[in-house]
Design an enzyme around this catalytic site. Sequence first.
Site, PDB file in Angstrom:
ATOM      1  N   TRP A 137       8.314   2.139   6.624  1.00 38.93           N
ATOM      2  CA  TRP A 137       7.616   2.303   8.035  1.00 38.93           C
ATOM      3  C   TRP A 137       6.634   1.722   8.472  1.00 38.93           C
ATOM      4  O   TRP A 137       6.209   1.319   9.445  1.00 38.93           O
ATOM      5  CB  TRP A 137       7.503   3.976   8.216  1.00 38.93           C
ATOM      6  CG  TRP A 137       6.583   4.379   7.536  1.00 38.93           C
ATOM      7  CD1 TRP A 137       6.667   5.009   5.940  1.00 38.93           C
ATOM      8  CD2 TRP A 137       5.124   4.733   7.806  1.00 38.93           C
ATOM      9  NE1 TRP A 137       5.241   5.310   5.824  1.00 38.93           N
ATOM     10  CE2 TRP A 137       4.472   5.433   6.651  1.00 38.93           C
ATOM     11  CE3 TRP A 137       4.334   4.340   8.847  1.00 38.93           C
ATOM     12  CZ2 TRP A 137       3.144   5.504   6.964  1.00 38.93           C
ATOM     13  CZ3 TRP A 137       2.998   4.610   9.154  1.00 38.93           C
ATOM     14  CH2 TRP A 137       2.423   5.346   7.876  1.00 38.93           C
ATOM     15  N   HIS A 164      -7.596   8.518   2.703  1.00 38.12           N
ATOM     16  CA  HIS A 164      -7.333   9.600   1.943  1.00 38.12           C
ATOM     17  C   HIS A 164      -7.240   8.772   0.424  1.00 38.12           C
ATOM     18  O   HIS A 164      -6.700   7.822  -0.029  1.00 38.12           O
ATOM     19  CB  HIS A 164      -5.776  10.005   2.076  1.00 38.12           C
ATOM     20  CG  HIS A 164      -5.758  10.976   3.326  1.00 38.12           C
ATOM     21  ND1 HIS A 164      -4.662  11.341   3.855  1.00 38.12           N
ATOM     22  CD2 HIS A 164      -6.740  11.996   3.631  1.00 38.12           C
ATOM     23  CE1 HIS A 164      -4.947  12.259   4.795  1.00 38.12           C
ATOM     24  NE2 HIS A 164      -6.336  12.663   4.560  1.00 38.12           N
ATOM     25  N   SER A 204      -0.432   9.266   0.860  1.00 42.54           N
ATOM     26  CA  SER A 204       0.896   9.524   0.381  1.00 42.54           C
ATOM     27  C   SER A 204       1.417   8.250   0.596  1.00 42.54           C
ATOM     28  O   SER A 204       2.624   8.173  -0.152  1.00 42.54           O
ATOM     29  CB  SER A 204       1.591  10.186   1.561  1.00 42.54           C
ATOM     30  OG  SER A 204       1.164  11.527   1.398  1.00 42.54           O
ATOM     31  N   TYR A 205       1.220   7.229   1.007  1.00 43.70           N
ATOM     32  CA  TYR A 205       1.689   5.778   1.423  1.00 43.70           C
ATOM     33  C   TYR A 205       0.727   4.950   1.076  1.00 43.70           C
ATOM     34  O   TYR A 205      -0.394   4.771   1.591  1.00 43.70           O
ATOM     35  CB  TYR A 205       2.185   5.590   2.534  1.00 43.70           C
ATOM     36  CG  TYR A 205       3.140   6.855   3.185  1.00 43.70           C
ATOM     37  CD1 TYR A 205       4.617   6.813   3.042  1.00 43.70           C
ATOM     38  CD2 TYR A 205       2.590   7.757   4.031  1.00 43.70           C
ATOM     39  CE1 TYR A 205       5.200   7.738   3.670  1.00 43.70           C
ATOM     40  CE2 TYR A 205       3.215   8.802   4.606  1.00 43.70           C
ATOM     41  CZ  TYR A 205       4.692   8.947   4.181  1.00 43.70           C
ATOM     42  OH  TYR A 205       5.621   9.916   4.637  1.00 43.70           O
ATOM     43  N   TYR A 206       1.022   3.986  -0.177  1.00 45.06           N
ATOM     44  CA  TYR A 206       0.139   3.193  -0.659  1.00 45.06           C
ATOM     45  C   TYR A 206       0.131   1.816  -0.072  1.00 45.06           C
ATOM     46  O   TYR A 206       0.615   0.712  -0.835  1.00 45.06           O
ATOM     47  CB  TYR A 206       0.569   2.971  -2.195  1.00 45.06           C
ATOM     48  CG  TYR A 206       0.145   4.303  -3.037  1.00 45.06           C
ATOM     49  CD1 TYR A 206      -1.133   4.400  -3.434  1.00 45.06           C
ATOM     50  CD2 TYR A 206       1.307   5.267  -3.061  1.00 45.06           C
ATOM     51  CE1 TYR A 206      -1.726   5.644  -4.143  1.00 45.06           C
ATOM     52  CE2 TYR A 206       0.865   6.442  -3.540  1.00 45.06           C
ATOM     53  CZ  TYR A 206      -0.503   6.863  -4.147  1.00 45.06           C
ATOM     54  OH  TYR A 206      -0.924   7.811  -4.764  1.00 45.06           O
ATOM     55  N   HIS A 233      -4.542   1.933   4.733  1.00 42.87           N
ATOM     56  CA  HIS A 233      -4.653   2.451   6.258  1.00 42.87           C
ATOM     57  C   HIS A 233      -5.893   3.476   6.399  1.00 42.87           C
ATOM     58  O   HIS A 233      -6.354   4.106   5.307  1.00 42.87           O
ATOM     59  CB  HIS A 233      -3.246   3.252   6.727  1.00 42.87           C
ATOM     60  CG  HIS A 233      -3.096   4.313   5.808  1.00 42.87           C
ATOM     61  ND1 HIS A 233      -2.244   4.207   4.598  1.00 42.87           N
ATOM     62  CD2 HIS A 233      -3.246   5.636   5.977  1.00 42.87           C
ATOM     63  CE1 HIS A 233      -2.133   5.273   4.045  1.00 42.87           C
ATOM     64  NE2 HIS A 233      -2.869   6.270   4.884  1.00 42.87           N
ATOM     65  N   VAL A 234      -6.287   3.602   7.613  1.00 37.13           N
ATOM     66  CA  VAL A 234      -7.643   4.374   8.032  1.00 37.13           C
ATOM     67  C   VAL A 234      -7.265   5.239   8.838  1.00 37.13           C
ATOM     68  O   VAL A 234      -6.644   4.952   9.979  1.00 37.13           O
ATOM     69  CB  VAL A 234      -8.812   3.303   8.328  1.00 37.13           C
ATOM     70  CG1 VAL A 234     -10.079   4.165   8.746  1.00 37.13           C
ATOM     71  CG2 VAL A 234      -9.062   2.475   7.178  1.00 37.13           C
TER      72      VAL A 234
HETATM   73  N1  GTA Z   1       2.714   6.306  13.463  1.00 34.26           N
HETATM   74  O1  GTA Z   1       6.252   6.717  10.815  1.00 34.26           O
HETATM   75  C1  GTA Z   1       5.207   6.967  11.103  1.00 34.26           C
HETATM   76  C2  GTA Z   1       4.425   7.592  10.028  1.00 34.26           C
HETATM   77  N2  GTA Z   1       4.591   8.145   8.709  1.00 34.26           N
HETATM   78  C3  GTA Z   1       5.885   7.988   8.058  1.00 34.26           C
HETATM   79  C4  GTA Z   1       3.408   8.658   8.452  1.00 34.26           C
HETATM   80  N3  GTA Z   1       2.570   8.417   9.331  1.00 34.26           N
HETATM   81  C5  GTA Z   1       3.044   7.957  10.183  1.00 34.26           C
HETATM   82  N4  GTA Z   1       2.501   7.601  11.709  1.00 34.26           N
HETATM   83  C6  GTA Z   1       3.279   6.727  12.474  1.00 34.26           C
HETATM   84  N5  GTA Z   1       4.394   6.574  12.089  1.00 34.26           N
HETATM   85  O2  GTA Z   1      -1.326  10.678   8.623  1.00 34.26           O
HETATM   86  C7  GTA Z   1       1.067   9.017   9.129  1.00 34.26           C
HETATM   87  C8  GTA Z   1       0.938  10.385   8.499  1.00 34.26           C
HETATM   88  C9  GTA Z   1      -0.499  10.371   7.910  1.00 34.26           C
HETATM   89  C10 GTA Z   1      -0.667   8.938   7.489  1.00 34.26           C
HETATM   90  C11 GTA Z   1      -0.236   8.364   5.969  1.00 34.26           C
HETATM   91  O3  GTA Z   1       0.409   8.135   8.173  1.00 34.26           O
HETATM   92  O4  GTA Z   1       1.049  11.345   9.515  1.00 34.26           O
HETATM   93  P1  GTA Z   1      -1.538   9.238   4.062  1.00 34.26           P
HETATM   94  O5  GTA Z   1      -0.784   8.045   3.265  1.00 34.26           O
HETATM   95  O6  GTA Z   1      -3.212   9.485   3.632  1.00 34.26           O
HETATM   96  O7  GTA Z   1      -0.779  10.481   3.912  1.00 34.26           O
HETATM   97  O8  GTA Z   1      -1.745   8.809   5.389  1.00 34.26           O
HETATM   98  P2  GTA Z   1      -0.862  11.914   4.171  1.00 34.26           P
HETATM   99  O9  GTA Z   1      -2.051  12.305   4.927  1.00 34.26           O
HETATM  100  O10 GTA Z   1      -0.879  12.802   2.921  1.00 34.26           O
HETATM  101  O11 GTA Z   1       0.473  12.161   4.911  1.00 34.26           O
HETATM  102  P3  GTA Z   1       0.949  13.135   5.516  1.00 34.26           P
HETATM  103  O12 GTA Z   1       2.343  12.978   5.945  1.00 34.26           O
HETATM  104  O13 GTA Z   1       0.045  13.242   6.922  1.00 34.26           O
HETATM  105  O14 GTA Z   1       0.768  14.455   4.824  1.00 34.26           O
HETATM  106  C12 GTA Z   1      -0.221  15.464   4.541  1.00 34.26           C
HETATM  107  C13 GTA Z   1       0.119  16.834   4.587  1.00 34.26           C
HETATM  108  O15 GTA Z   1      -0.343  17.091   5.954  1.00 34.26           O
HETATM  109  C14 GTA Z   1       1.485  17.383   4.344  1.00 34.26           C
HETATM  110  O16 GTA Z   1       1.812  17.562   3.039  1.00 34.26           O
HETATM  111  C15 GTA Z   1       1.730  18.516   5.065  1.00 34.26           C
HETATM  112  O17 GTA Z   1       1.987  19.459   4.545  1.00 34.26           O
HETATM  113  C16 GTA Z   1       0.598  18.294   6.174  1.00 34.26           C
HETATM  114  N6  GTA Z   1       0.869  18.346   7.874  1.00 34.26           N
HETATM  115  C17 GTA Z   1       0.451  19.573   8.697  1.00 34.26           C
HETATM  116  N7  GTA Z   1       0.749  19.320   9.741  1.00 34.26           N
HETATM  117  C18 GTA Z   1       1.962  18.305   9.579  1.00 34.26           C
HETATM  118  C19 GTA Z   1       2.585  17.649  10.599  1.00 34.26           C
HETATM  119  N8  GTA Z   1       2.737  18.008  11.954  1.00 34.26           N
HETATM  120  N9  GTA Z   1       3.303  16.539  10.423  1.00 34.26           N
HETATM  121  C20 GTA Z   1       3.111  16.313   8.952  1.00 34.26           C
HETATM  122  N10 GTA Z   1       2.720  16.770   8.104  1.00 34.26           N
HETATM  123  C21 GTA Z   1       1.790  17.839   8.342  1.00 34.26           C
END
Ligand code: GTA
Length: 315
Positions: free
Chosen positions: A153, A246, A250-252, A255-256
């Site tokens: 993605w 972070h 979650s994704y290596y 990104h900021v």
């Molecule tokens: N624009 O396709 C995408 C995309 N994906 C797949 C991920 N992100 C994307 N953004 C765009 N398009 O902030 C975003 C994510 C995240 C960032 C990756 O990229 O929303 P990270 O690598 O530090 O990972 O950041 P992170 O923060 O752990 O990932 P994520 O998915 O936000 O998960 C964190 C926790 O938030 C989850 O375990 C979940 O329990 C919680 N959470 C709470 N509310 C939500 C919500 N509405 N959607 C997703 N997760 C949520």
Amino acid sequence: MRQKKVKRAKADHEIGAGEIGKEPESENILAEFKTTNVLSFSAREKSIFIHGKLADQDAVVILEKTPITEDSLAELFSDSRLKLDMRNDIYSTYRLQAPPQLNEIKTTVVCPATEKHVKKYQRQETFLVEETGEDYQSITLPYIQKQSLSIQWVYNILEKKAEAERIVYEDLDPDVGFVLLPDFKWDQKQVDNLYLIAITHQRGIRSLRDLTSEHLPLLHNIFQKGKAAILQRYSLPSSKLRVYLHYQPSYYHLHVHFTKLGYEAPGCGVERAHLLADVIQNLQSDPEYYRTRTLYFPLRADDELLSKFKEAGRL
Ligand code: GTA
């Protein structure tokens, strides 16, 4: 509290902004969704994470009620039906049935979802892990090289194969450039829960652990230009922003996160979020800071990385 609506003026360098509130209609793929189980639920956040099947594939669906915006109030008051629940002295409670366009549910679909996605969204007990530089090399790095979530993605965004119309700002430089766009957790309806991510064009920087003083120009560039783009587009000054990385992400792919100060974004707690300003200062005082220091982060009970730390006697 006053809800500030997202401004839609275009900034210099910005690439076509998505038409806020004018998303195209799409067919209801969720009509076929079969719920397997609820992964987590929050009455306070008004959200639910559901695991199920979509056309025989595993899927995760996230439903979230969206905030009420100030600009919708007049329509909300005039065009809704109001049902009385109770009245007592000067107090009364009602159920307000809003017009459908003011009563949307932000819906995120992950399909096909891997087991890792399912676990990620499941509410679970977490444990704080203490990771030395050596632990990273011997436990974490081999694990993430084999096990991490796909970053296709991210490449789709960098190559303009997806979300191109959502890009707020881009610096095309291959070394210090990045793409700034709304995080998919943000519905872009109001700045109160503003959430953008800056994704580096440079590939191969997995996380904070890979950063050295060599990356300072990249980090400065993201910090300065990211803040400037947000000020120009959303009229939000840097004093209102929380800009962080972070660890563990979650994704290596580096990104900021840019979120509005005061918005309790998931993962903005001290055990996971590292302010970009601190990261820059730490690298200025020690070029190898993030290669050598002990870092702390939470892991879920059934995270395999947690088992690896236990097997190595580090927990
Ligand atoms: N624009 O396709 C995408 C995309 N994906 C797949 C991920 N992100 C994307 N953004 C765009 N398009 O902030 C975003 C994510 C995240 C960032 C990756 O990229 O929303 P990270 O690598 O530090 O990972 O950041 P992170 O923060 O752990 O990932 P994520 O998915 O936000 O998960 C964190 C926790 O938030 C989850 O375990 C979940 O329990 C919680 N959470 C709470 N509310 C939500 C919500 N509405 N959607 C997703 N997760 C949520």
